[in-house]
Design an enzyme around this catalytic site. Structure first.
Site, PDB file in Angstrom:
ATOM      1  N   GLU A 498       0.878  -1.174   0.000  1.00  0.00           N
ATOM      2  CA  GLU A 498       0.000   0.000   0.000  1.00  0.00           C
ATOM      3  C   GLU A 498       0.920   1.231   0.000  1.00  0.00           C
ATOM      4  O   GLU A 498       1.212   1.769  -1.040  1.00  0.00           O
ATOM      5  CB  GLU A 498      -0.913  -0.020   1.222  1.00  0.00           C
ATOM      6  CG  GLU A 498      -1.858   1.144   1.264  1.00  0.00           C
ATOM      7  CD  GLU A 498      -2.592   1.221   2.596  1.00  0.00           C
ATOM      8  OE1 GLU A 498      -1.944   1.130   3.651  1.00  0.00           O
ATOM      9  OE2 GLU A 498      -3.823   1.406   2.576  1.00  0.00           O
ATOM     10  N   GLU A 504      -9.219   3.077  -0.462  1.00  0.00           N
ATOM     11  CA  GLU A 504     -10.105   3.024   0.709  1.00  0.00           C
ATOM     12  C   GLU A 504     -10.518   4.414   1.182  1.00  0.00           C
ATOM     13  O   GLU A 504     -11.559   4.576   1.810  1.00  0.00           O
ATOM     14  CB  GLU A 504      -9.447   2.238   1.844  1.00  0.00           C
ATOM     15  CG  GLU A 504      -8.239   2.916   2.445  1.00  0.00           C
ATOM     16  CD  GLU A 504      -7.431   2.008   3.368  1.00  0.00           C
ATOM     17  OE1 GLU A 504      -7.442   0.786   3.155  1.00  0.00           O
ATOM     18  OE2 GLU A 504      -6.788   2.519   4.277  1.00  0.00           O
TER      19      GLU A 504
HETATM   20  C1  NOJ Z   1      -5.595  -0.441   6.961  1.00  0.00           C
HETATM   21  C2  NOJ Z   1      -5.478  -1.096   5.637  1.00  0.00           C
HETATM   22  O1  NOJ Z   1      -4.963  -0.214   4.682  1.00  0.00           O
HETATM   23  C3  NOJ Z   1      -6.838  -1.624   5.252  1.00  0.00           C
HETATM   24  O2  NOJ Z   1      -6.811  -2.138   3.947  1.00  0.00           O
HETATM   25  C4  NOJ Z   1      -7.244  -2.655   6.273  1.00  0.00           C
HETATM   26  O3  NOJ Z   1      -8.529  -3.108   5.953  1.00  0.00           O
HETATM   27  C5  NOJ Z   1      -7.270  -2.060   7.662  1.00  0.00           C
HETATM   28  N1  NOJ Z   1      -6.019  -1.414   7.933  1.00  0.00           N
HETATM   29  C6  NOJ Z   1      -7.517  -3.086   8.741  1.00  0.00           C
HETATM   30  O4  NOJ Z   1      -6.404  -3.928   8.865  1.00  0.00           O
HETATM   31 CA    CA Z   2      -3.518   1.767   5.204  1.00  0.00          CA
END
Ligand code: NOJ
Ligand code: CA
Length: 698
Positions: A498, A504
Site C-alpha cells: 500500500e 479506501e
Molecule cells: C488499513 C489497511 O490499509 C486496510 O486495507 C485494512 O482493511 C485495515 N487497515 C484493517 O487492517
Molecule cells: Ca492503510
C-alpha cells in the site's frame, strides 16, 4: 617553500582528480570531485543544462565522520549492458544499461575509506555509499547523512509532508517557494510522528522551470532507514533525512556496508518517467530460485463492507478493551455485525468462482480485534486463532472445491516485534490451511521498540517477513510498511504494497481525480501498489456513520486504473451486489490481465492525465487505459503499437454526460474495428477515464 610546493602539488592533484562520465546516450553528464575541505561533491547535467549543481556527499556517525578530509585515490569506470526477465511486471524483458563510476576516497587522521558508486543510465542516476572494513571502528552509530540535491530554480514540486509513520496523504503541487504554505495545509494523522520544518517524503517529483521532470527516490532500501528530504527553499536544496529511531539514531551499521541507492530519474518527456525501470535495475537480481509458485492474481475481499456500511466490524464482539472492567476475553459475545463469518465468506467464494476471480481476502477472521479501539496492546492478535463463526476447515475445503484461493490477513496493529515471534507459526498455519498469500498491516504508530514505521528496525522487519514468506512459498501484500524501493525484483513474492493513500479513502471523504494521475509518477516508481480499484458504487457512508462520502471518480475510470496503476495483485474492491448491478462493466474486470509483456506510455502529464497501452503477457491482446483529472479531456490514442492485422476494440467509456460528481455511473460500451496506426480520439469526462480491450481478429 617546500611545504608550499607540496601544497600546490596536492591542490593540483586534487583538481586533477575531478572525474566525469556521460550516460550511454550522452544526454546526462555527471561530475564528481572533492571540494577544498575534502568533502565529496557531485553535479548532474541533462542535455547541456544543470539539473543538480555542486552538492555534498557524506555520512556522519558518533564514532567518526565520512564527510571531509577525503581525496580521491582511484576511480574505475565500466559500461554495462544487460537484460533481465522479471517474474511479473510491465515488461517481459528489462534492459539494464549504464556507465558506472566507482570513486575510492581516503582520509587520514583518523584513517577512513569510502567508495561512492555512481550508475548513470539514459534515464537517470543512482549512487550509493560503500563502506569497506576500516582500520578504525567497524560499527557505526549513524547520526546523519549529508547527501544534497541542489536544484537550479523555483521548480514545481509534487510531494507529501515528511512523516516517520505514514504516507497516506494527498499530494501537493507546489514550488520551493510555496512549500511552507503547502505543508501548513495538511491535516496530520494524530498518531503519526510529524516532522517539523520543511520536510517531505520520497518518492517525489519535480518539474523544473525548463520542463525537465525528475523523480527523486531511493532503491534497494535494506539495513538502513527510509529517506525523507529536508528542503531549503531559498537555495532550492534538498538534504537527505534518514528516519531516526526515538533516540535520534538513524542507523546502526556494521562494515562492510552499502547504503541504498539515491535515485534521480530524469527526462524532458513525462512519459519516460513512467516507463523508467531504473529503480528496479538498481536492485539485486531475484534471490528466489524456483519462482513457479509466484502467481499474479485478482482478488475480492470481505473488506469493503467494513468501510461502507451498517457498522460492520472486523471484531466478532463489541467488547472494547479500553473500557474499565472488561478483562475476561473468553466471554466475547457475537455482535451480529461481523462479516468474516462462514456463510458470508462462502457467498464471496461463490461469486469469485462464478466470475473467475482468483482469490478472496477475509479480514477480521482472527482473535484480537476487540483491542483495536484501545491500542493498549494488552492482548495481541493471534494469527492461528479463528473466531468461532469463521469455520476455517469448512471454508478451506469449500474454497478448494470451487477453485478459489483464500487470502490471509495479518493485521499487527504495528506490534511488529510480536508478529516476528508468531511468524513461523502463522505461516505454517497458512500453509496447513491452503493459503499462499497474505495481506499484512501495521496500523497505528506505536511500535514496541519505540521505533517508527520507516526507521531502520522496521525496514529490517519488512525484509525479514518477505524472506521468511519466500521460504514458505507465501506471497505478500504489505500495508503500512516502509515505502517500496524496488525490492520486489529481488523478492518477487512481494507482489504489492500500500504505502500511499489508497482507494479506501474514497469512503473517507474521497480521493480527488488528480490523485491517481500523480501516484504513477511518484509512489509507483518503487513498486506496485495495492490501490484497490474497481469501485462501482461511488457514493457511500463511511463506517456506516451516516457521514456521506463521494468518490472522486467515474465508473469507467475505475476500469482504466487496472492499466494506469499496474500491479500483479489487483483487487476488485467493490461488493458482489454492486458488480451484479453492472455486469457488462464488470466483464472488463474479469477480462483484464495483471501481468504484461510490454507497455507503451502514450500521453502523460503529472497530476493531469495518463494514457497507457499494455500487452497481455499470456495472449496477443492489448489493453489501453486513459485517465484525466477533474477536467474533461480527449485522449489521443495512437494505435501505432499494434502489429500488422485487424483488430476489434471494446471501449468502456464515460457517457457524454458523465461527471465524477454528478453522474459517475454513466458509461457506455461499444465495439469497433481498429487497425495499426489508427488514431482514436477518446473523450474522458471530468474525473473520468476509458478502458479499451483490443483483440486480434485477423
Ligand atoms: C488499513 C489497511 O490499509 C486496510 O486495507 C485494512 O482493511 C485495515 N487497515 C484493517 O487492517
Ligand atoms: Ca492503510
Amino acid at each position: 617553500m617546500k611545504k608550499l610546493l607540496t601544497l600546490a602539488l596536492l591542490a593540483a592533484a586534487i583538481e586533477m582528480s575531478a572525474v566525469s562520465i556521460t550516460s550511454p546516450d550522452g544526454n546526462l553528464l555527471l561530475n564528481v570531485d572533492v571540494d577544498p575541505q575534502g568533502t565529496p561533491v557531485y553535479s548532474l547535467e541533462y542535455k547541456g543544462k544543470p539539473v543538480i549543481t555542486t552538492s555534498k556527499l557524506g555520512l556522519k556517525s558518533k564514532e567518526t565522520d565520512f564527510t571531509g578530509g577525503f581525496s580521491i585515490v582511484a576511480t574505475d569506470t565500466t559500461t554495462v549492458d544487460r537484460s533481465w526477465q522479471p517474474v511479473w511486471g510491465e515488461y517481459s524483458t528489462v534492459r539494464d544499461h549504464f556507465r558506472e563510476l566507482a570513486v575510492d576516497l581516503k582520509a587520514d587522521n583518523p584513517d577512513r575509506a569510502m567508495t561512492i558508486r555512481f550508475r548513470l543510465f539514459d534515464d537517470g542516476l543512482g549512487f550509493r555509499y560503500e563502506l569497506p572494513v576500516q582500520s578504525g571502528p567497524n560499527y557505526l552509530t549513524l547520526t546523519d547523512e549529508i547527501t544534497e540535491f541542489k536544484y537550479t530554480g523555483d521548480h514545481t514540486l509534487f510531494c507529501i509532508p515528511g512523516d516517520y509513520d505514514t504516507d497516506e496523504y494527498l499530494w501537493s503541487e507546489t514550488t520551493f517557494s510555496g512549500l511552507e504554505d503547502a505543508l501548513k495545509g495538511y491535516h496530520r494523522h494524530s498518531e503519526a510522528q510529524r516532522v517539523d520544518g520543511l520536510t517531505i517524503q520520497t518518492p517525489m517529483l519535480i518539474k523544473t522551470t525548463d520542463g525537465v521532470y525528475v523523480n527523486q527516490h531511493e532503491a534497494a532500501l535494506d539495513g538502513y532507514p527510509a529517506m525523507l528530504l529536508d528542503v531549503d527553499p531559498q537555495s532550492y536544496t534538498m538534504k537527505s533525512h534518514p528516519v531516526p529511531d526515538r533516540l535520534g539514531v538513524r542507523a546502526y551499521l556494521q562494515m562492510p556496508f552499502n547504503t541504498p541507492w539515491r535515485t534521480l530519474i530524469v527526462s524532458d518527456d513525462a512519459r519516460d518517467i513512467l516507463a523508467s525501470q531504473l529503480v528496479l535495475n538498481l536492485n539485486e537480481p531475484c534471490k528466489i530460485e524456483d519462482t513457479s509458485w509466484i502467481k499474479p492474481m485478482k482478488f475480492m475481499g470481505v473488506w469493503w463492507e467494513m468501510f461502507t456500511g451498517n457498522q460492520k466490524t472486523w471484531a466478532y464482539s463489541d467488547y472494547n478493551l479500553a473500557k474499565p472492567g472488561v478483562t475476561d476475553y473468553t466471554k466475547l459475545t457475537p455482535n451480529g455485525r461481523h462479516p468474516a463469518n462462514t456463510a458470508n465468506v462462502k457467498r464471496y467464494i461463490d461469486f469469485a468462482a462464478k466470475h473467475g476471480i482468483d482469490g478472496v481476502l477475509v479480514e477480521g477472521w482472527n482473535e484480537g480485534w476487540e483491542d483495536w479501539a484501545s491500542f493498549r496492546k494488552n492482548r495481541q492478535f493471534l494469527f492461528d486463532k479463528p473466531y468461532p463463526d469463521f469455520d476455517l476447515p469448512a471454508l478451506r475445503d469449500y474454497a478448494k472445491e470451487k477453485g478459489v484461493k483464500l487470502i490471509m490477513h495479518h493485521e499487527t496493529a504495528a506490534n511488529a516485534a510480536d508478529y516476528e515471534l508468531q511468524l513461523d507459526r502463522a505461516f505454517r498455519f497458512m500453509k496447513d490451511n491452503n493459503y499462499d498469500a497474505v495481506k499484512t498491516g501495521y496500523v497505528g504508530a506505536i511500535i514496541p521498540r519505540s521505533e517508527h514505521h520507516t526507521s531502520q528496525w522496521m525496514v529490517d522487519h519488512a525484509r525479514h517477513v518477505i524472506e521468511r514468506a519466500a521460504e514458505y512459498q507465501i506471497m505478500v501484500d504489505s500495508h503500512e510498511a516502509p515505502r517500496p524501493t524496488g525490492l520486489c525484483r529481488t523478492y518477487p513474492n512481494w507482489l504489492a504494497q500500500e504505502s500511499a493513500r489508497g482507494g479506501e479513502f474514497e469512503s473517507m471523504g474521497g480521493n480527488p481525480p488528480s490523485h491517481t494521475c500523480i501516484l504513477p509518477f511518484t509512489r509507483l516508481k518503487g513498486g506496485p501498489m495495492d490501490y484497490t480499484p474497481g469501485l462501482f458504487e461511488t457514493k457511500m457512508s463511511y463506517y456506516g456513520e451516516g457521514k456521506d462520502s463521494q468518490a472522486g471518480t467515474t465508473l469507467a475510470r475505475q476500469l482504466a486504473l487496472y492499466m494506469t496503476m499496474p500491479s500483479p495483485l489487483q483487487m476488485a474492491c467493490d461488493l458482489p451486489e454492486n458488480y451484479e448491478r453492472f455486469p457488462d462493466a464488470f466483464q472488463f474486470i474479469k477480462d483484464v490481465p495483471v501481468d504484461w509483456s510490454d507497455s507503451r506510455y502514450l500521453e502523460a502529464e503529472p497530476n493531469r492525465y495518463i494514457t497507457v497501452a499494455r500487452k497481455d503477457k499470456n495472449s496477443d491482446d492489448w489493453y489501453v487505459g486513459a485517465i484525466t483529472d477533474d477536467k474533461p479531456r480527449v485522449a489521443e490514442i495512437d494505435l501505432g503499437f499494434l502489429p500488422e492485422g485487424e483488430y476489434e476494440a471494446t471501449i468502456y467509456e464515460d457517457a457524454p454526460d458523465a461527471h465524477w460528481k454528478d453522474n459517475p455511473q454513466a458509461y457506455r460500451i461499444r465495439t469497433v474495428k481498429v487497425h495499426p496506426g489508427q488514431k482514436l480520439s477518446q473523450k474522458l469526462a471530468p474525473g473520468g477515464g476509458a478502458a479499451i480491450q483490443i483483440k486480434k481478429i485477423r
